[in-house]
Design an enzyme around this catalytic site. Structure first.
Site, PDB file in Angstrom:
ATOM      1  CD  GLU A 127      -3.066  -1.065   0.199  1.00 30.87           C
ATOM      2  OE1 GLU A 127      -3.044  -0.147  -0.644  1.00 30.87           O
ATOM      3  OE2 GLU A 127      -3.934  -1.942   0.223  1.00 30.87           O
ATOM      4  CG  HIS A 152      -7.778  -5.204   7.144  1.00 31.66           C
ATOM      5  ND1 HIS A 152      -7.212  -6.364   6.634  1.00 31.66           N
ATOM      6  CD2 HIS A 152      -7.368  -4.204   6.318  1.00 31.66           C
ATOM      7  CE1 HIS A 152      -6.491  -6.081   5.558  1.00 31.66           C
ATOM      8  NE2 HIS A 152      -6.557  -4.766   5.351  1.00 31.66           N
TER       9      HIS A 152
HETATM   10  P1  13P Z   1       0.911  -5.516   2.922  1.00 32.95           P
HETATM   11  O1  13P Z   1       1.233  -6.841   3.570  1.00 32.95           O
HETATM   12  O2  13P Z   1       1.537  -5.393   1.559  1.00 32.95           O
HETATM   13  O3  13P Z   1       1.252  -4.381   3.843  1.00 32.95           O
HETATM   14  O4  13P Z   1      -0.658  -5.473   2.633  1.00 32.95           O
HETATM   15  C1  13P Z   1      -1.604  -5.633   3.645  1.00 32.95           C
HETATM   16  C2  13P Z   1      -2.886  -4.971   3.345  1.00 32.95           C
HETATM   17  O5  13P Z   1      -3.666  -4.738   4.250  1.00 32.95           O
HETATM   18  C3  13P Z   1      -3.203  -4.565   1.945  1.00 32.95           C
HETATM   19  O6  13P Z   1      -4.313  -3.719   1.909  1.00 32.95           O
HETATM   20 ZN    ZN Z   2      -5.639  -3.820   3.675  1.00 34.56          ZN
END
Ligand code: 13P
Ligand code: ZN
Length: 284
Positions: A127, A152
């Site tokens: 990201e 999340h």
């Molecule tokens: P990364 O492991 O690349 O940080 O991605 C996790 C994520 O939440 C993507 O939206």
């Molecule tokens: Zn994510």
């Protein structure tokens, strides 16, 4: 040997990242590699770290000769340094071993490439387009915000599966009305970004535009939230406050009733009493 050696302020900031990463895991917001953290550590760079990029330091390792391009140049990031969670790395591992599960990147003088300088050759989060376009914007605006967080949170994400909540400011008003803290600590509310591919440049642009509209925190539909603040603990606090409000809403619904919510007048009183004094500067 670590880049943190003899750098107390940088060490303190990385410890704070590790602490927040632990909270994200404990909250259940960080399944597998879910979520990412990026902090601007440019001010913590001392001469020994700067030497890394000039080749004069014993830290300099073979991976730092690799240059990774950005899809769009980010001119305000020229010469900046960031600590980033590694892509595909777990928050629960970042909590225990931050320098093994994240890395420090240096933005080259063209503003269009970065190199990984320490401690390990860990590729930064997928990201990065969202995080770095937001940091570029923050610097351009003279904002004191140095930390960005994507996570999340279960209840907030669940609420984005209900189309009426995605209308402008509907979710913000529901969340504000659940508990006084939300109105006081997230006075500018939650902006919504319609579903976009994770890690895409389009998601980064939409996130930036939503922050520019003046929201505190950005909700990525059916995915997660993105928050910025002066430090990573404060960014976490914003998401924590919003998700608490979402939990209260969902607890009420699961007890079989629609929560009454505070009245407009009560929320206005909170905004007048706390909004300006608690967050007395526009952080963006
Ligand atoms: P990364 O492991 O690349 O940080 O991605 C996790 C994520 O939440 C993507 O939206
Ligand atoms: Zn994510």
């Amino acid at each position: 040997m670590s880049i943190l050696d003899n750098n107390l302020e940088l060490t303190r900031q990385i410890e704070q990242v590790a602490e927040v990463a632990g909270y994200l895991w404990q909250k259940g917001w960080a399944e597998r590699n879910g979520g990412n953290i990026v902090i601007n550590i440019t001010n913590e760079i001392n001469s020994s770290i700067s030497d890394l990029t000039s080749g004069a330091s014993p830290f300099r390792s073979p991976f730092s000769v690799l240059r990774f391009p950005f899809s769009t140049p980010l001119p305000h990031l020229r010469g900046c340094y960031f600590f980033c969670k590694g892509t595909n790395r777990r928050m629960r591992d970042l909590a225990r071993w931050p320098m093994d599960n994240g890395s420090i990147i240096h933005i080259l003088d063209d503003g269009a490439h970065y190199e990984i300088i320490a401690d390990k050759p860990v590729m930064p989060t997928s990201e990065l387009p969202s995080h770095l376009s937001v940091h570029n914007y923050l610097i351009a605006k003279g904002s004191p915000c140095k930390a960005s967080l994507h996570t999340h949170p279960i209840e907030l994400v669940a609420m984005t599966h209900h189309r009426p909540f995605l209308e402008k400011d509907v979710l913000t008003k529901i969340l504000w009305s659940m508990i006084p803290e939300t109105r006081a600590f997230c006075p500018k509310g939650l902006g919504i970004v319609p579903y976009l591919l994770p890690s895409s440049v389009a998601l980064g642009e939409a996130t930036l535009n939503t922050l520019d509209e003046g929201y505190d925190v950005v909700m990525w539909e059916k995915h997660g939230v993105f928050a910025v603040d002066t430090d990573i603990m404060s960014a976490f606090d914003q998401v924590d406050v919003l998700n608490k409000a979402a939990q209260i809403y969902l607890s009420s619904r699961s007890m079989g009733f629609e929560p009454e919510g505070m009245t407009e007048a009560q929320m206005q009183e909170l905004a007048e009493t706390f909004g300006l004094s608690l967050k007395n500067t526009q952080i963006l």
